[in-house]
Design an enzyme around this catalytic site. Structure first.
Site, PDB file in Angstrom:
ATOM      1  N   LYS A 184      45.393   1.594  81.071  1.00  0.00           N
ATOM      2  CA  LYS A 184      46.377   0.634  81.718  1.00  0.00           C
ATOM      3  C   LYS A 184      46.313   0.790  83.156  1.00  0.00           C
ATOM      4  O   LYS A 184      46.588   2.282  83.520  1.00  0.00           O
ATOM      5  CB  LYS A 184      47.806   0.717  81.180  1.00  0.00           C
ATOM      6  CG  LYS A 184      48.483  -0.521  82.113  1.00  0.00           C
ATOM      7  CD  LYS A 184      49.864  -0.541  81.395  1.00  0.00           C
ATOM      8  CE  LYS A 184      50.750   0.498  82.666  1.00  0.00           C
ATOM      9  NZ  LYS A 184      50.718  -0.338  83.858  1.00  0.00           N
ATOM     10  N   GLU A 260      50.227  14.706  83.371  1.00  0.00           N
ATOM     11  CA  GLU A 260      50.261  15.195  84.423  1.00  0.00           C
ATOM     12  C   GLU A 260      51.441  14.517  85.381  1.00  0.00           C
ATOM     13  O   GLU A 260      51.267  13.532  85.403  1.00  0.00           O
ATOM     14  CB  GLU A 260      48.847  14.729  84.964  1.00  0.00           C
ATOM     15  CG  GLU A 260      47.599  15.123  84.456  1.00  0.00           C
ATOM     16  CD  GLU A 260      47.475  16.607  84.412  1.00  0.00           C
ATOM     17  OE1 GLU A 260      48.178  17.370  84.989  1.00  0.00           O
ATOM     18  OE2 GLU A 260      46.677  17.065  83.774  1.00  0.00           O
ATOM     19  N   CYS A 295      50.971  14.107  94.235  1.00  0.00           N
ATOM     20  CA  CYS A 295      51.835  14.617  93.259  1.00  0.00           C
ATOM     21  C   CYS A 295      52.184  16.102  93.857  1.00  0.00           C
ATOM     22  O   CYS A 295      52.998  16.818  93.511  1.00  0.00           O
ATOM     23  CB  CYS A 295      51.221  14.545  92.132  1.00  0.00           C
ATOM     24  SG  CYS A 295      49.500  15.213  91.885  1.00  0.00           S
ATOM     25  N   GLU A 394      62.076  14.759  93.242  1.00  0.00           N
ATOM     26  CA  GLU A 394      60.875  14.438  94.044  1.00  0.00           C
ATOM     27  C   GLU A 394      60.956  13.178  94.790  1.00  0.00           C
ATOM     28  O   GLU A 394      61.261  12.339  94.245  1.00  0.00           O
ATOM     29  CB  GLU A 394      59.599  14.398  92.659  1.00  0.00           C
ATOM     30  CG  GLU A 394      58.354  13.805  93.486  1.00  0.00           C
ATOM     31  CD  GLU A 394      57.223  13.571  92.499  1.00  0.00           C
ATOM     32  OE1 GLU A 394      57.672  12.987  91.495  1.00  0.00           O
ATOM     33  OE2 GLU A 394      56.023  13.778  92.592  1.00  0.00           O
TER      34      GLU A 394
HETATM   35  P1  NAD Z   1      55.533   5.894  87.042  1.00  0.00           P
HETATM   36  O1  NAD Z   1      55.930   7.155  86.052  1.00  0.00           O
HETATM   37  O2  NAD Z   1      56.460   4.987  87.437  1.00  0.00           O
HETATM   38  O3  NAD Z   1      54.021   5.009  86.470  1.00  0.00           O
HETATM   39  C1  NAD Z   1      52.955   5.712  86.032  1.00  0.00           C
HETATM   40  C2  NAD Z   1      52.400   4.731  85.071  1.00  0.00           C
HETATM   41  O4  NAD Z   1      53.262   4.613  83.955  1.00  0.00           O
HETATM   42  C3  NAD Z   1      52.340   3.275  85.508  1.00  0.00           C
HETATM   43  O5  NAD Z   1      50.911   2.789  85.138  1.00  0.00           O
HETATM   44  C4  NAD Z   1      53.446   2.617  84.755  1.00  0.00           C
HETATM   45  O6  NAD Z   1      53.429   1.103  84.555  1.00  0.00           O
HETATM   46  C5  NAD Z   1      53.284   3.245  83.579  1.00  0.00           C
HETATM   47  N1  NAD Z   1      54.651   3.273  82.484  1.00  0.00           N
HETATM   48  C6  NAD Z   1      55.846   3.347  83.292  1.00  0.00           C
HETATM   49  N2  NAD Z   1      56.821   3.232  82.148  1.00  0.00           N
HETATM   50  C7  NAD Z   1      56.007   3.477  81.095  1.00  0.00           C
HETATM   51  C8  NAD Z   1      56.251   3.551  79.799  1.00  0.00           C
HETATM   52  N3  NAD Z   1      57.673   3.369  79.416  1.00  0.00           N
HETATM   53  N4  NAD Z   1      55.488   3.643  78.943  1.00  0.00           N
HETATM   54  C9  NAD Z   1      54.112   3.793  79.169  1.00  0.00           C
HETATM   55  N5  NAD Z   1      53.622   3.705  80.430  1.00  0.00           N
HETATM   56  C10 NAD Z   1      54.751   3.403  81.361  1.00  0.00           C
HETATM   57  O7  NAD Z   1      54.726   6.820  88.337  1.00  0.00           O
HETATM   58  P2  NAD Z   1      54.389   6.258  89.567  1.00  0.00           P
HETATM   59  O8  NAD Z   1      55.492   5.800  90.274  1.00  0.00           O
HETATM   60  O9  NAD Z   1      53.479   5.011  89.147  1.00  0.00           O
HETATM   61  O10 NAD Z   1      53.546   7.467  90.304  1.00  0.00           O
HETATM   62  C11 NAD Z   1      54.157   8.450  91.027  1.00  0.00           C
HETATM   63  C12 NAD Z   1      54.458   9.475  90.181  1.00  0.00           C
HETATM   64  O11 NAD Z   1      53.260  10.004  89.488  1.00  0.00           O
HETATM   65  C13 NAD Z   1      54.830  10.805  90.837  1.00  0.00           C
HETATM   66  O12 NAD Z   1      56.112  11.273  89.977  1.00  0.00           O
HETATM   67  C14 NAD Z   1      53.918  11.706  90.873  1.00  0.00           C
HETATM   68  O13 NAD Z   1      54.203  13.042  91.019  1.00  0.00           O
HETATM   69  C15 NAD Z   1      53.034  11.448  89.756  1.00  0.00           C
HETATM   70  N6  NAD Z   1      51.834  11.998  89.827  1.00  0.00           N
HETATM   71  C16 NAD Z   1      51.365  13.024  89.182  1.00  0.00           C
HETATM   72  C17 NAD Z   1      50.147  13.399  89.372  1.00  0.00           C
HETATM   73  C18 NAD Z   1      49.637  14.718  88.592  1.00  0.00           C
HETATM   74  O14 NAD Z   1      48.119  14.987  88.578  1.00  0.00           O
HETATM   75  N7  NAD Z   1      50.515  15.816  88.045  1.00  0.00           N
HETATM   76  C19 NAD Z   1      49.027  12.735  89.903  1.00  0.00           C
HETATM   77  C20 NAD Z   1      49.442  11.432  90.651  1.00  0.00           C
HETATM   78  C21 NAD Z   1      50.885  10.976  90.525  1.00  0.00           C
END
Ligand code: NAD
Length: 492
Positions: A184, A260, A295, A394
């Site tokens: 997704k 991650e 991140c 964060e």
């Molecule tokens: P998010 O958790 O809101 O969403 C990430 C993805 O998960 C999106 O595609 C979203 O639609 C999906 N999602 C949301 N709720 C869900 C559920 N209940 N079940 C399944 N999928 C679901 O994060 P974001 O705002 O898109 O991204 C920012 C976050 O990502 C920050 O916390 C950042 O630190 C983290 N991040 C981590 C890394 C890493 O490598 N550790 C890399 C990039 C971003």
């Protein structure tokens, strides 16, 4: 090479990409906006369980018809090399789509993100025939060996901050290991990943091996996690969503998850005679790059008191030297944040930090200049208490706190975070000190004299504690998409 382009001339495809082609399915419409000017870029629909079921059916069919998992590894690699070449061929288009829809700047998407995405595919293609097991010591007349086998269908869910690269970190190793993929996109940045799926189809990847569905997390994302025929979930996103995914995976048949997640990473600066300007450049870049939507963002600067004032002055000068602007202008050096909602969230967290006693050294407001888009000013905060919002949460924006220290033990103690353990860095010429800090910090990734990943593909990414577990990239990154089987043969 002129990179600046007119975003109104670039068209995007918006269906789900299932079974090797774009498919329109009914569902709630989601309008995707360009963060640089808030104008619509395209629409997608929330596919939900119906789209995921269809993608899983396509994946199963593709695995059966193509024999992908049992194919000679070099033949699998050959197809993935063609996929990588196709990405490079279309790098200009992919880089433009990325720059239009996300906070990535066109100065870095065509020659950077798109080319690097191809590199990730090629890197894992090279692993196809290098996944080895072992023969274990056993008694005479028996043979015991292990081998790595794919899960079948791998599920992946990605965020919006590096849409193509983060996706490639998952689909490339999953495919190379012999899996089919159902993934997704982020609802905020779907188009570049859809375009990558189209590249795969054009390059001859058997239709149905890489399926990309669109939609909200709680509907389409949850349907991927809960699907009984998906064998593993690889997720990148926030810690909160990671926890929900782990719980759902536990309640839907037990499947492994790779998480991650978020971070609140420290960077420590010691006295470095004669190097302060170079260090200030690295420090400033580490919290302003991609408008702080990284991140591993260095959101906490811990600096030796004797050089704190000098470093802060130099970093403040760098915050004034940025050129904010549209992501499709090659002269832009400072990006917008992804959405108005994310802008408001960052600002609310900054204002809460101030209410908790933080001192604003710069920023804490909308950026003067661009009159459209979600531009948040680079923000430096001092006096951020360890038990306050500014320390704990964060922000995922261009915000960094500054804390002076006297002894290195103090800096190490300050670097530890109660929730996160994603990454940390130290800038010092003292190698002994660097190794002491690298050993002591609770973080999955540590850098010395830089903060942030190098483009090298061999460096594994992954956090500790609330920043998750499991690895992307490197050898560990492909091993995550395999499961070990132990075989025992009795020849007597
Ligand atoms: P998010 O958790 O809101 O969403 C990430 C993805 O998960 C999106 O595609 C979203 O639609 C999906 N999602 C949301 N709720 C869900 C559920 N209940 N079940 C399944 N999928 C679901 O994060 P974001 O705002 O898109 O991204 C920012 C976050 O990502 C920050 O916390 C950042 O630190 C983290 N991040 C981590 C890394 C890493 O490598 N550790 C890399 C990039 C971003």
């Amino acid at each position: 090479m002129v990179l600046t382009f007119n975003p109104d001339t670039v068209s995007v495809s918006s269906g789900h990409h299932i079974g090797g082609r774009f498919v329109d399915l009914p569902g709630e419409e989601i309008v995707v906006l360009r963060p640089s000017d808030g104008r619509p870029m395209g629409t997608i629909t929330d596919g939900g369980a119906a789209a995921v079921d269809r993608a899983v059916a396509a994946a199963k069919d593709a695995l059966a018809r193509s024999g992908w998992a049992g194919m000679a590894p070099r033949d699998r690699a050959k197809i993935l090399f063609a996929f990588a070449a196709k990405i490079e061929e279309k790098a200009e288009y992919l880089g433009r789509v990325e720059a239009m829809g996300s906070s990535r700047l066109i100065s870095g998407t065509v020659t950077g993100d798109a080319v690097r995405t191809a590199g990730v595919v090629r890197y894992f293609a090279e692993y196809c025939d290098k996944l080895e097991g072992i023969v274990t010591a056993t008694k005479a007349g028996t043979l015991s060996y292990t081998r790595r086998q794919p899960y079948g269908i791998a599920g992946a869910i990605v965020p919006w901050n590096f849409p193509m690269i983060t996706a490639a970190w998952k689909f490339a190793p999953a495919l190379a290991a012999g899996n089919a993929v159902v993934m997704k996109t982020s609802e905020l940045t779907p188009h570049s990943l859809l375009a990558l799926a189209e590249c795969a189809a054009e390059a001859g990847l058997p239709a149905g091996l890489l399926n990309v569905v669109n939609g909200w997390g709680h509907t389409t994302g949850a349907a991927i996690v809960a699907h009984p025929e998906i064998g593993i979930i690889s997720f990148t996103g926030s810690t909160q969503t990671g926890a929900a995914i782990m719980a759902l995976a536990a309640h839907s048949g037990i499947k492994p998850v790779v998480l991650e997640l978020g971070g609140k990473s420290p960077q420590i600066v010691t006295q470095n005679p004669g190097e302060m300007d170079a260090i200030a450049t690295r420090v400033a870049n580490a919290f302003m790059v991609n408008a702080g939507q990284v991140c591993t963002l260095a959101s906490r600067l811990i600096v030796q008191r004797s050089v704190a004032d000098e470093l802060i002055d130099r970093v403040l000068a760098k915050t004034r030297a940025i050129k904010p602007g549209p992501t499709w202008d090659e002269t832009t050096t400072f990006a917008p944040v992804i959405s108005a909602k994310q802008f408001d969230r960052i600002d609310a967290l900054v204002q809460q930090s101030v209410a908790d006693g933080a001192t604003v050294l710069t920023g804490a407001s909308r950026l003067d200049g661009p009159n459209q888009g979600n531009f948040y000013a680079p923000t430096l905060l001092a006096d951020v208490g360890r038990d306050t919002t500014g320390f704990i949460q964060e922000f995922f924006g261009p915000v960094m706190s500054v804390t002076p220290y006297d002894e290195i033990e103090e800096a190490i103690a300050e670097a530890q975070h109660p929730i996160y353990g994603l990454s940390a860095s130290i800038h010092t010429q003292d190698l002994k000190l660097a190794m002491k800090v690298a050993d002591a910090v609770e973080a999955g990734m540590v850098w010395v004299n830089q903060h942030g990943r190098d483009p090298e593909f061999t460096y594994t990414a992954g956090g500790w504690k609330g920043s998750g577990f499991g690895k992307d990239m490197g050898r560990a990154g492909i091993e995550e998409f395999t499961r070990q089987k132990a075989v025992w043969i009795n020849t007597l």
